[in-house]
Write a protein that holds these residues in place. Sequence first.
Motif, PDB file in Angstrom:
ATOM      1  N   THR A  21      -3.950   4.276  -2.467  1.00 34.11           N
ATOM      2  CA  THR A  21      -4.979   3.741  -3.341  1.00 34.11           C
ATOM      3  C   THR A  21      -6.349   4.280  -2.965  1.00 34.11           C
ATOM      4  O   THR A  21      -7.138   4.677  -3.813  1.00 34.11           O
ATOM      5  CB  THR A  21      -4.990   2.206  -3.273  1.00 34.11           C
ATOM      6  OG1 THR A  21      -3.697   1.726  -3.615  1.00 34.11           O
ATOM      7  CG2 THR A  21      -6.011   1.647  -4.243  1.00 34.11           C
ATOM      8  N   GLN A  62      -6.824   7.821  -4.185  1.00 35.03           N
ATOM      9  CA  GLN A  62      -7.057   7.904  -5.613  1.00 35.03           C
ATOM     10  C   GLN A  62      -8.492   7.547  -5.969  1.00 35.03           C
ATOM     11  O   GLN A  62      -9.076   8.101  -6.896  1.00 35.03           O
ATOM     12  CB  GLN A  62      -6.094   6.974  -6.361  1.00 35.03           C
ATOM     13  CG  GLN A  62      -4.655   7.431  -6.289  1.00 35.03           C
ATOM     14  CD  GLN A  62      -3.712   6.410  -6.877  1.00 35.03           C
ATOM     15  OE1 GLN A  62      -4.060   5.247  -7.043  1.00 35.03           O
ATOM     16  NE2 GLN A  62      -2.515   6.848  -7.209  1.00 35.03           N
ATOM     17  N   LEU A  63      -9.084   6.618  -5.215  1.00 31.92           N
ATOM     18  CA  LEU A  63     -10.401   6.120  -5.569  1.00 31.92           C
ATOM     19  C   LEU A  63     -11.527   6.976  -5.007  1.00 31.92           C
ATOM     20  O   LEU A  63     -12.616   7.025  -5.566  1.00 31.92           O
ATOM     21  CB  LEU A  63     -10.558   4.681  -5.075  1.00 31.92           C
ATOM     22  CG  LEU A  63      -9.748   3.641  -5.812  1.00 31.92           C
ATOM     23  CD1 LEU A  63      -9.836   2.308  -5.099  1.00 31.92           C
ATOM     24  CD2 LEU A  63     -10.219   3.484  -7.248  1.00 31.92           C
ATOM     25  N   TYR A 120     -12.807  -1.892  -8.826  1.00 33.03           N
ATOM     26  CA  TYR A 120     -13.525  -0.657  -8.555  1.00 33.03           C
ATOM     27  C   TYR A 120     -13.747   0.084  -9.869  1.00 33.03           C
ATOM     28  O   TYR A 120     -12.849   0.131 -10.719  1.00 33.03           O
ATOM     29  CB  TYR A 120     -12.741   0.228  -7.594  1.00 33.03           C
ATOM     30  CG  TYR A 120     -12.406  -0.443  -6.286  1.00 33.03           C
ATOM     31  CD1 TYR A 120     -13.191  -0.248  -5.154  1.00 33.03           C
ATOM     32  CD2 TYR A 120     -11.298  -1.295  -6.192  1.00 33.03           C
ATOM     33  CE1 TYR A 120     -12.878  -0.870  -3.952  1.00 33.03           C
ATOM     34  CE2 TYR A 120     -10.985  -1.917  -4.990  1.00 33.03           C
ATOM     35  CZ  TYR A 120     -11.775  -1.707  -3.887  1.00 33.03           C
ATOM     36  OH  TYR A 120     -11.468  -2.326  -2.702  1.00 33.03           O
ATOM     37  N   ASP A 146     -12.663   5.402 -14.876  1.00 33.36           N
ATOM     38  CA  ASP A 146     -11.526   4.813 -14.160  1.00 33.36           C
ATOM     39  C   ASP A 146     -11.911   3.439 -13.630  1.00 33.36           C
ATOM     40  O   ASP A 146     -12.981   3.260 -13.041  1.00 33.36           O
ATOM     41  CB  ASP A 146     -11.102   5.695 -12.985  1.00 33.36           C
ATOM     42  CG  ASP A 146     -10.447   6.984 -13.444  1.00 33.36           C
ATOM     43  OD1 ASP A 146      -9.713   6.938 -14.443  1.00 33.36           O
ATOM     44  OD2 ASP A 146     -10.677   8.027 -12.824  1.00 33.36           O
ATOM     45  N   GLU A 154     -10.067   0.259 -11.353  1.00 27.99           N
ATOM     46  CA  GLU A 154      -8.899  -0.135 -10.570  1.00 27.99           C
ATOM     47  C   GLU A 154      -9.083  -1.559 -10.066  1.00 27.99           C
ATOM     48  O   GLU A 154     -10.163  -1.936  -9.591  1.00 27.99           O
ATOM     49  CB  GLU A 154      -8.664   0.808  -9.403  1.00 27.99           C
ATOM     50  CG  GLU A 154      -7.381   0.473  -8.649  1.00 27.99           C
ATOM     51  CD  GLU A 154      -6.716   1.696  -8.050  1.00 27.99           C
ATOM     52  OE1 GLU A 154      -5.703   1.518  -7.348  1.00 27.99           O
ATOM     53  OE2 GLU A 154      -7.192   2.804  -8.283  1.00 27.99           O
ATOM     54  N   ILE A 176      -7.271  -4.465  -7.531  1.00 24.80           N
ATOM     55  CA  ILE A 176      -6.288  -4.708  -6.482  1.00 24.80           C
ATOM     56  C   ILE A 176      -6.297  -6.194  -6.143  1.00 24.80           C
ATOM     57  O   ILE A 176      -7.338  -6.764  -5.807  1.00 24.80           O
ATOM     58  CB  ILE A 176      -6.593  -3.885  -5.223  1.00 24.80           C
ATOM     59  CG1 ILE A 176      -6.567  -2.396  -5.557  1.00 24.80           C
ATOM     60  CG2 ILE A 176      -5.586  -4.194  -4.116  1.00 24.80           C
ATOM     61  CD1 ILE A 176      -6.966  -1.502  -4.419  1.00 24.80           C
ATOM     62  N   CYS A 206      -1.523  -3.687  -8.009  1.00 28.25           N
ATOM     63  CA  CYS A 206      -2.480  -2.605  -8.241  1.00 28.25           C
ATOM     64  C   CYS A 206      -2.481  -2.272  -9.731  1.00 28.25           C
ATOM     65  O   CYS A 206      -1.431  -1.944 -10.296  1.00 28.25           O
ATOM     66  CB  CYS A 206      -2.100  -1.362  -7.441  1.00 28.25           C
ATOM     67  SG  CYS A 206      -1.981  -1.640  -5.652  1.00 28.25           S
ATOM     68  N   ASP A 214      -4.436   0.094 -12.620  1.00 27.45           N
ATOM     69  CA  ASP A 214      -5.300   1.257 -12.802  1.00 27.45           C
ATOM     70  C   ASP A 214      -5.483   1.501 -14.292  1.00 27.45           C
ATOM     71  O   ASP A 214      -4.506   1.685 -15.022  1.00 27.45           O
ATOM     72  CB  ASP A 214      -4.679   2.483 -12.124  1.00 27.45           C
ATOM     73  CG  ASP A 214      -5.572   3.699 -12.226  1.00 27.45           C
ATOM     74  OD1 ASP A 214      -6.786   3.525 -12.389  1.00 27.45           O
ATOM     75  OD2 ASP A 214      -5.060   4.828 -12.159  1.00 27.45           O
ATOM     76  N   SER A 247      -7.477   3.913 -17.127  1.00 27.71           N
ATOM     77  CA  SER A 247      -8.185   5.173 -17.337  1.00 27.71           C
ATOM     78  C   SER A 247      -8.487   5.333 -18.823  1.00 27.71           C
ATOM     79  O   SER A 247      -7.588   5.216 -19.663  1.00 27.71           O
ATOM     80  CB  SER A 247      -7.335   6.354 -16.840  1.00 27.71           C
ATOM     81  OG  SER A 247      -7.980   7.579 -17.111  1.00 27.71           O
ATOM     82  N   CYS A 280       2.581  -2.922  -3.551  1.00 32.56           N
ATOM     83  CA  CYS A 280       2.516  -2.421  -4.931  1.00 32.56           C
ATOM     84  C   CYS A 280       3.673  -1.475  -5.272  1.00 32.56           C
ATOM     85  O   CYS A 280       3.524  -0.586  -6.119  1.00 32.56           O
ATOM     86  CB  CYS A 280       1.193  -1.701  -5.197  1.00 32.56           C
ATOM     87  SG  CYS A 280      -0.274  -2.729  -5.075  1.00 32.56           S
TER      88      CYS A 280
END
Length: 312
Positions: A114, A117-118, A151, A160, A162, A164, A177, A179, A181, A199
């Motif tokens: 994670t 990715q962020l 986030y 994006d 996200e 959590i 999780c 996400d 987009s 996750c």
Amino acid sequence: MTPMMPDVGDLEQSFTANRRETDTIRNDQDEGSEIYHPKLKYCAQASTYGTAFCTKVEAKRVHYLKEYPLYYFLGYTHFSCQLEPVRSVNPVEKIKIQISIGPQNHKPELSRMTVTQLIQGTDAAPEPVISVRVLAISPNVKEVGYEAAAYYTPAKQRDDIELIVSEVAEEVNWKMCADLSVQKIQAEAKAHFKWGAECQTYEVALKVSTAGITGPKPFVNAEINWGDVPSFMQLLGKRVKEYLPGMSYVMGFYQKHEKNTEHEVSAMLVASTHEGFDVKVKIPELTVYQQEIPSPFEIVGVESDNSNIYHM
């Protein structure tokens, strides 16, 4: 080491769906008219907090299935949500809610995947734009509950987001999780949900595309696909699979039994004329479709032709 999971009763088995039978009354004065009066109640309980979130829905519909299936959405509708008490693991004295905006010293623990990715090309750990902790306070017991962090990473072509969610308790590693987009140029949005031990246990993905909304035949396409899902979701999918063929037949849709993509449901809506639209829905073993469904309002910006939605 065996993954530690939150109370199964909180997440799966305690999700109850109580449904009363739908009352159907035939109106003898109009052969194409029917009255539906469904009553439904769904409850999802969280024994950690000693409460359950319940949703009640009641509707009455008088609609004309053969000529105007869209009119099914018109009529009396009652929708309510409420909290109901349930037996908790420990007596809950109070529920503490903490909301933090901007960077904080305390953040939910993130997995390596994670964080990668962020970060998106930087060496700094991502900072949440908002954090929420909901904790149950019990006498002589450590605080338990859930915490969430969101986030947001804006960019020129894509945004994006996200989310959590983690359980706050000893010896647990349950997380969810999510996400999201949003593609600005392609007019497409994707959402990916994974939850369970780190996750990794369950997975569902959604995609909605409006790229064709400005074309000569505006259309919207949506699809949902999944991997492993909880038992109550499997039951819901089974009910939809059993319900769709009969309901689509009653509403005058064409049907074609064919092998479609496994673990996926897709739907397409096309504004085919100024007065109606076409619909096509696919489930793994069946495709249902209908052309020129009458619309209660005029659709502008449509170039009519004789194309068939089934071949799109």
